[in-house]
Design a protein around this motif. Structure first.
Motif, PDB file in Angstrom:
ATOM      1  N   ASP A   1      -9.332 -25.531   2.009  1.00 52.12           N
ATOM      2  CA  ASP A   1      -9.689 -25.990   1.554  1.00 52.12           C
ATOM      3  C   ASP A   1     -10.805 -26.313   0.708  1.00 52.12           C
ATOM      4  O   ASP A   1     -11.175 -27.246  -0.474  1.00 52.12           O
ATOM      5  N   VAL A   2     -11.929 -26.428   1.380  1.00 54.37           N
ATOM      6  CA  VAL A   2     -13.511 -26.443   1.498  1.00 54.37           C
ATOM      7  C   VAL A   2     -14.261 -25.285   0.904  1.00 54.37           C
ATOM      8  O   VAL A   2     -15.345 -24.932   0.836  1.00 54.37           O
ATOM      9  N   ILE A   3     -13.291 -23.952   0.701  1.00 52.74           N
ATOM     10  CA  ILE A   3     -13.624 -22.601   0.375  1.00 52.74           C
ATOM     11  C   ILE A   3     -14.375 -23.016  -1.081  1.00 52.74           C
ATOM     12  O   ILE A   3     -12.862 -22.796  -2.075  1.00 52.74           O
ATOM     13  N   TYR A   4     -15.771 -22.538  -1.577  1.00 53.93           N
ATOM     14  CA  TYR A   4     -15.604 -22.040  -2.781  1.00 53.93           C
ATOM     15  C   TYR A   4     -15.262 -21.055  -3.316  1.00 53.93           C
ATOM     16  O   TYR A   4     -14.316 -21.291  -5.032  1.00 53.93           O
ATOM     17  N   ASP A   5     -15.568 -19.347  -2.982  1.00 52.93           N
ATOM     18  CA  ASP A   5     -15.084 -18.683  -3.814  1.00 52.93           C
ATOM     19  C   ASP A   5     -13.403 -17.981  -3.628  1.00 52.93           C
ATOM     20  O   ASP A   5     -13.299 -17.092  -2.523  1.00 52.93           O
ATOM     21  N   ARG A   6     -12.707 -19.247  -4.358  1.00 57.37           N
ATOM     22  CA  ARG A   6     -11.144 -18.699  -4.155  1.00 57.37           C
ATOM     23  C   ARG A   6     -10.730 -17.359  -4.317  1.00 57.37           C
ATOM     24  O   ARG A   6      -9.991 -16.712  -3.183  1.00 57.37           O
ATOM     25  N   LYS A   7     -11.140 -16.245  -5.361  1.00 57.69           N
ATOM     26  CA  LYS A   7     -11.152 -14.980  -5.315  1.00 57.69           C
ATOM     27  C   LYS A   7     -11.410 -14.545  -4.157  1.00 57.69           C
ATOM     28  O   LYS A   7     -10.611 -13.756  -3.565  1.00 57.69           O
ATOM     29  N   TRP A   8     -12.745 -14.238  -3.221  1.00 63.54           N
ATOM     30  CA  TRP A   8     -12.408 -13.873  -1.764  1.00 63.54           C
ATOM     31  C   TRP A   8     -11.794 -13.618  -1.146  1.00 63.54           C
ATOM     32  O   TRP A   8     -11.319 -13.162  -0.357  1.00 63.54           O
ATOM     33  N   LEU A   9     -11.558 -15.333  -1.046  1.00 65.86           N
ATOM     34  CA  LEU A   9     -10.890 -16.428  -0.353  1.00 65.86           C
ATOM     35  C   LEU A   9      -8.897 -15.516  -0.352  1.00 65.86           C
ATOM     36  O   LEU A   9      -8.655 -15.515   0.553  1.00 65.86           O
TER      37      LEU A   9
ATOM     38  N   ARG B   1     -22.785 -15.667   8.639  1.00 68.93           N
ATOM     39  CA  ARG B   1     -22.363 -14.989   7.728  1.00 68.93           C
ATOM     40  C   ARG B   1     -22.261 -15.639   5.914  1.00 68.93           C
ATOM     41  O   ARG B   1     -22.455 -16.483   6.404  1.00 68.93           O
ATOM     42  N   MET B   2     -21.280 -14.718   5.525  1.00 65.47           N
ATOM     43  CA  MET B   2     -21.256 -15.303   4.080  1.00 65.47           C
ATOM     44  C   MET B   2     -19.844 -15.525   3.732  1.00 65.47           C
ATOM     45  O   MET B   2     -19.194 -14.466   4.426  1.00 65.47           O
ATOM     46  N   LEU B   3     -19.345 -16.576   3.107  1.00 61.52           N
ATOM     47  CA  LEU B   3     -17.760 -16.603   3.106  1.00 61.52           C
ATOM     48  C   LEU B   3     -17.816 -16.085   1.039  1.00 61.52           C
ATOM     49  O   LEU B   3     -17.897 -17.026   0.652  1.00 61.52           O
ATOM     50  N   GLY B   4     -18.053 -15.094   1.015  1.00 63.10           N
ATOM     51  CA  GLY B   4     -17.979 -15.075  -0.213  1.00 63.10           C
ATOM     52  C   GLY B   4     -18.930 -15.139  -0.746  1.00 63.10           C
ATOM     53  O   GLY B   4     -20.188 -14.812  -0.483  1.00 63.10           O
ATOM     54  N   CYS B   5     -19.676 -16.114  -2.061  1.00 66.57           N
ATOM     55  CA  CYS B   5     -20.988 -16.232  -2.455  1.00 66.57           C
ATOM     56  C   CYS B   5     -21.231 -17.419  -1.548  1.00 66.57           C
ATOM     57  O   CYS B   5     -21.903 -17.493  -2.193  1.00 66.57           O
ATOM     58  N   GLU B   6     -21.079 -17.889  -0.858  1.00 66.07           N
ATOM     59  CA  GLU B   6     -22.021 -19.188  -0.166  1.00 66.07           C
ATOM     60  C   GLU B   6     -21.738 -18.971   1.097  1.00 66.07           C
ATOM     61  O   GLU B   6     -21.311 -17.996   2.114  1.00 66.07           O
ATOM     62  N   TYR B   7     -22.455 -19.399   1.985  1.00 63.78           N
ATOM     63  CA  TYR B   7     -23.016 -19.585   3.319  1.00 63.78           C
ATOM     64  C   TYR B   7     -21.859 -20.177   4.271  1.00 63.78           C
ATOM     65  O   TYR B   7     -21.122 -21.133   3.737  1.00 63.78           O
ATOM     66  N   ALA B   8     -21.492 -19.271   6.067  1.00 65.11           N
ATOM     67  CA  ALA B   8     -21.100 -20.155   6.169  1.00 65.11           C
ATOM     68  C   ALA B   8     -21.387 -21.801   6.719  1.00 65.11           C
ATOM     69  O   ALA B   8     -22.098 -22.091   6.449  1.00 65.11           O
ATOM     70  N   LYS B   9     -20.510 -22.074   6.831  1.00 64.56           N
ATOM     71  CA  LYS B   9     -20.395 -24.161   6.421  1.00 64.56           C
ATOM     72  C   LYS B   9     -19.501 -24.239   7.593  1.00 64.56           C
ATOM     73  O   LYS B   9     -18.606 -23.822   8.016  1.00 64.56           O
ATOM     74  N   THR B  10     -19.451 -25.462   7.655  1.00 66.08           N
ATOM     75  CA  THR B  10     -18.629 -26.166   8.472  1.00 66.08           C
ATOM     76  C   THR B  10     -17.813 -27.448   7.917  1.00 66.08           C
ATOM     77  O   THR B  10     -18.491 -27.934   7.216  1.00 66.08           O
ATOM     78  N   ALA B  11     -16.591 -27.719   8.564  1.00 68.32           N
ATOM     79  CA  ALA B  11     -15.855 -29.070   8.110  1.00 68.32           C
ATOM     80  C   ALA B  11     -15.280 -29.928   9.018  1.00 68.32           C
ATOM     81  O   ALA B  11     -14.980 -29.139   9.940  1.00 68.32           O
ATOM     82  N   GLY B  12     -15.060 -31.093   8.141  1.00 66.34           N
ATOM     83  CA  GLY B  12     -14.428 -31.986   9.299  1.00 66.34           C
ATOM     84  C   GLY B  12     -15.141 -33.118   8.842  1.00 66.34           C
ATOM     85  O   GLY B  12     -15.132 -33.802   7.962  1.00 66.34           O
ATOM     86  N   ILE B  13     -14.530 -34.440   9.729  1.00 65.42           N
ATOM     87  CA  ILE B  13     -14.166 -36.192   9.229  1.00 65.42           C
ATOM     88  C   ILE B  13     -15.731 -36.349  11.088  1.00 65.42           C
ATOM     89  O   ILE B  13     -15.588 -35.947  11.781  1.00 65.42           O
ATOM     90  N   THR B  14     -16.647 -36.885  10.450  1.00 68.13           N
ATOM     91  CA  THR B  14     -17.280 -37.501  11.414  1.00 68.13           C
ATOM     92  C   THR B  14     -17.123 -38.826  11.253  1.00 68.13           C
ATOM     93  O   THR B  14     -16.738 -40.198  10.528  1.00 68.13           O
ATOM     94  N   THR B  15     -16.806 -39.726  12.618  1.00 72.70           N
ATOM     95  CA  THR B  15     -16.675 -40.998  12.898  1.00 72.70           C
ATOM     96  C   THR B  15     -17.699 -41.150  13.761  1.00 72.70           C
ATOM     97  O   THR B  15     -18.658 -41.295  14.130  1.00 72.70           O
ATOM     98  N   LEU B  16     -18.563 -42.059  12.900  1.00 76.65           N
ATOM     99  CA  LEU B  16     -19.158 -43.097  12.919  1.00 76.65           C
ATOM    100  C   LEU B  16     -18.599 -44.541  13.946  1.00 76.65           C
ATOM    101  O   LEU B  16     -18.190 -45.514  13.141  1.00 76.65           O
ATOM    102  N   LEU B  17     -18.905 -44.945  15.562  1.00 76.05           N
ATOM    103  CA  LEU B  17     -18.746 -46.406  16.087  1.00 76.05           C
ATOM    104  C   LEU B  17     -19.819 -46.987  15.539  1.00 76.05           C
ATOM    105  O   LEU B  17     -21.548 -46.369  16.542  1.00 76.05           O
ATOM    106  N   PHE B  18     -19.910 -47.918  15.277  1.00 74.36           N
ATOM    107  CA  PHE B  18     -21.118 -49.780  15.067  1.00 74.36           C
ATOM    108  C   PHE B  18     -20.655 -50.179  16.716  1.00 74.36           C
ATOM    109  O   PHE B  18     -19.318 -50.815  15.869  1.00 74.36           O
ATOM    110  N   ARG B  19     -21.389 -51.076  17.284  1.00 73.85           N
ATOM    111  CA  ARG B  19     -20.940 -52.092  17.960  1.00 73.85           C
ATOM    112  C   ARG B  19     -21.928 -53.377  17.467  1.00 73.85           C
ATOM    113  O   ARG B  19     -23.547 -52.894  17.289  1.00 73.85           O
ATOM    114  N   ASP B  20     -21.592 -54.070  18.000  1.00 68.88           N
ATOM    115  CA  ASP B  20     -22.478 -55.525  17.900  1.00 68.88           C
ATOM    116  C   ASP B  20     -23.404 -55.840  18.838  1.00 68.88           C
ATOM    117  O   ASP B  20     -22.634 -55.714  20.195  1.00 68.88           O
TER     118      ASP B  20
END
Length: 91
Positions: free
Chosen positions: A24-32, A72-91
């Motif tokens: 879902d986050v790869i830009y080069d759909r043809k390569w994918l 490595r390259m993912l088609g025309c873009e560099y390798a990257k990470t994907a995910g959700i980062t959760t930040l926890l804040f405490r009082d």
């Protein structure tokens, strides 16, 4: 790639992010469309040198993670990470 990490006296196996996990986050759909599902990067989660360290980090809402991204390259873009980062804040 050898994916076992030696961390202190421990040998840790990673969680592995595969190419198709990132479709879902790869830009080069043809390569994918012609690519094989390969390992993209390695995530070593919640690392600590001792149980005491692990408990102290958990108590303070901290984690020590290492992500290894082989070049490595993912088609025309560099390798990257994907995910959700959760930040926890405490009082």
């Amino acid at each position: 790639m050898e994916s076992i990490l030696e961390f202190g006296e421990k040998r840790v196996k990673p969680n592995v992010r595969m190419l198709f996990d990132m479709k879902d986050v790869i830009y080069d759909r043809k390569w994918l469309s012609g690519a094989e599902n390969t390992e993209l990067y390695y995530m070593y989660r919640e690392l600590s040198l001792s149980k005491k360290d692990a408990l102290l980090m958990k108590e303070h809402g901290l984690r020590y993670d290492i992500t290894v991204i082989p070049p490595r390259m993912l088609g025309c873009e560099y390798a990257k990470t994907a995910g959700i980062t959760t930040l926890l804040f405490r009082d």
